[in-house]
Design a protein around this motif. Structure first.
Motif, short mmCIF file in Angstrom:
data_model
loop_
_atom_site.label_atom_id
_atom_site.label_comp_id
_atom_site.label_asym_id
_atom_site.label_seq_id
_atom_site.Cartn_x
_atom_site.Cartn_y
_atom_site.Cartn_z
N LEU A 29 40.86 47.07 33.36
CA LEU A 29 39.72 46.20 33.06
C LEU A 29 38.54 46.49 33.99
O LEU A 29 37.38 46.46 33.55
CB LEU A 29 40.12 44.73 33.17
CG LEU A 29 41.04 44.21 32.08
CD1 LEU A 29 41.49 42.79 32.40
CD2 LEU A 29 40.35 44.26 30.73
N LEU A 30 38.81 46.78 35.24
CA LEU A 30 37.75 47.12 36.18
C LEU A 30 37.07 48.42 35.80
O LEU A 30 35.84 48.52 35.82
CB LEU A 30 38.32 47.20 37.59
CG LEU A 30 37.35 47.28 38.75
CD1 LEU A 30 36.44 46.06 38.75
CD2 LEU A 30 38.10 47.37 40.05
N VAL A 31 37.85 49.41 35.38
CA VAL A 31 37.27 50.69 34.94
C VAL A 31 36.42 50.48 33.69
O VAL A 31 35.31 51.00 33.60
CB VAL A 31 38.39 51.72 34.68
CG1 VAL A 31 37.86 52.94 33.94
CG2 VAL A 31 39.02 52.16 35.99
N ILE A 32 36.92 49.72 32.74
CA ILE A 32 36.16 49.46 31.50
C ILE A 32 34.85 48.76 31.84
O ILE A 32 33.79 49.11 31.31
CB ILE A 32 37.01 48.63 30.52
CG1 ILE A 32 38.15 49.48 29.96
CG2 ILE A 32 36.14 48.09 29.38
CD1 ILE A 32 39.16 48.70 29.14
N GLY A 33 34.89 47.77 32.72
CA GLY A 33 33.67 47.06 33.10
C GLY A 33 32.67 47.98 33.79
O GLY A 33 31.47 47.93 33.50
N ILE A 34 33.14 48.83 34.68
CA ILE A 34 32.25 49.75 35.38
C ILE A 34 31.63 50.74 34.40
O ILE A 34 30.43 51.03 34.48
CB ILE A 34 33.00 50.47 36.52
CG1 ILE A 34 33.30 49.48 37.64
CG2 ILE A 34 32.20 51.64 37.05
CD1 ILE A 34 34.23 50.01 38.70
N VAL A 35 32.43 51.26 33.48
CA VAL A 35 31.91 52.21 32.49
C VAL A 35 30.85 51.55 31.62
O VAL A 35 29.81 52.15 31.34
CB VAL A 35 33.06 52.79 31.63
CG1 VAL A 35 32.54 53.52 30.42
CG2 VAL A 35 33.93 53.71 32.48
N LYS A 36 31.09 50.31 31.21
CA LYS A 36 30.09 49.61 30.39
C LYS A 36 28.79 49.40 31.15
O LYS A 36 27.71 49.57 30.59
CB LYS A 36 30.64 48.27 29.91
CG LYS A 36 31.62 48.40 28.78
CD LYS A 36 32.02 47.03 28.27
CE LYS A 36 32.94 47.19 27.08
NZ LYS A 36 33.26 45.90 26.46
#
Length: 78
Positions: free
Chosen positions: A30-37
């Motif tokens: 979830l942290l990776v997805i948030g950072i990518v967004k």
């Protein structure tokens, strides 16, 4: 950073010990997805920040190192 780790350990205490690995992995994803967004949305501003303000590079490196430490902590937690 220690305060973040203690909050995370307190959060993990709500789950059974056999689910701690799954919870850690889910939070890392979830942290990776948030950072990518965020990077996809604000990428041009990040490039402008680096080009126009060279002093921001050490700050961004510090942020990157902190994120790497958090990911390492999340992925090594059992």
């Amino acid at each position: 950073m220690d305060q973040i780790f203690s909050i995370y350990n307190q959060f993990l205490s709500y789950f059974p010990s056999n689910l701690h690995g799954i919870v850690s992995l889910a939070l890392a994803v979830l942290l990776v997805i948030g950072i990518v967004k965020v990077i996809k949305r604000e990428f041009i501003y990040l490039i402008l920040l680096i080009v126009l303000l060279p002093a921001s590079v050490p700050i961004l490196k510090n942020i990157w190192d902190s994120l790497v430490n958090i990911f390492k902590f999340l992925l090594t937690k059992r």
